[in-house]
Design a protein around this motif. Sequence first.
Motif, mmCIF file in Angstrom:
data_model
loop_
_atom_site.group_PDB
_atom_site.id
_atom_site.type_symbol
_atom_site.label_atom_id
_atom_site.label_comp_id
_atom_site.label_asym_id
_atom_site.label_seq_id
_atom_site.Cartn_x
_atom_site.Cartn_y
_atom_site.Cartn_z
ATOM 1 N N ASN A 170 46.378 34.099 36.342
ATOM 2 C CA ASN A 170 47.792 33.740 36.289
ATOM 3 C C ASN A 170 48.474 34.192 34.993
ATOM 4 O O ASN A 170 49.652 33.932 34.793
ATOM 5 N N VAL A 171 47.748 34.906 34.129
ATOM 6 C CA VAL A 171 48.344 35.446 32.908
ATOM 7 C C VAL A 171 49.277 36.583 33.313
ATOM 8 O O VAL A 171 48.914 37.431 34.132
ATOM 9 N N PRO A 172 50.499 36.623 32.750
ATOM 10 C CA PRO A 172 51.449 37.689 33.109
ATOM 11 C C PRO A 172 50.851 39.087 32.905
ATOM 12 O O PRO A 172 50.028 39.306 32.020
ATOM 13 N N ALA A 173 51.294 40.030 33.740
ATOM 14 C CA ALA A 173 50.787 41.403 33.697
ATOM 15 C C ALA A 173 50.897 42.006 32.293
ATOM 16 O O ALA A 173 50.000 42.728 31.859
ATOM 17 N N ALA A 174 51.959 41.692 31.578
ATOM 18 C CA ALA A 174 52.159 42.248 30.235
ATOM 19 C C ALA A 174 51.101 41.773 29.244
ATOM 20 O O ALA A 174 50.879 42.420 28.219
ATOM 21 N N ASP A 175 50.432 40.661 29.554
ATOM 22 C CA ASP A 175 49.424 40.094 28.643
ATOM 23 C C ASP A 175 47.987 40.345 29.095
ATOM 24 O O ASP A 175 47.051 40.062 28.356
ATOM 25 N N GLN A 176 47.788 40.856 30.288
ATOM 26 C CA GLN A 176 46.435 41.011 30.840
ATOM 27 C C GLN A 176 45.523 41.880 29.979
ATOM 28 O O GLN A 176 44.334 41.623 29.890
ATOM 29 N N ASN A 177 46.061 42.913 29.332
ATOM 30 C CA ASN A 177 45.235 43.836 28.550
ATOM 31 C C ASN A 177 45.068 43.397 27.094
ATOM 32 O O ASN A 177 44.359 44.041 26.329
#
Length: 143
Positions: free
Chosen positions: A43-50
């Motif tokens: 559920n972590v936003p896509a912008a934070d996944q990496n």
Amino acid sequence: MASINPYLNFNGNTEEAFNFYKSVFGGEFLVLQRFKDMPETANVPAADQNKVMHVALPIGKGNILMATDALESAGHTVTFGTNFSVAISPDDEKEAKHLFNGLSAGGQIAVPFDKAPWGAYFGMFTDKFGVQWMVNYDENPRR
């Protein structure tokens, strides 16, 4: 007896900082884990996944410099000057509970000591003197 190591928090540039530290101290990362690597962070936003969830760089004899990217999307903020914790890695679960309960007495618990998504027992708190601590006991340590 437990080992004690610094744990740093960054505003999204942990990987850059740790590549710099690695260039100075040498060695290789014990682990570099991103938020996308953990099923519990789906559920972590896509912008934070990496972004970096956990990195560990051995320095000298038995010392490990560790860090994470503090996610604003999860309500975390980094205040420079207090952007670090003392991380304790006890030898066994009994010692971990003793250290967590003893050091957190009179302080403020942020994460209760319990089984964490990565399989270790973990807890985080600020002691009554304002020092931030993390206790992590893992039967199969990777750091």
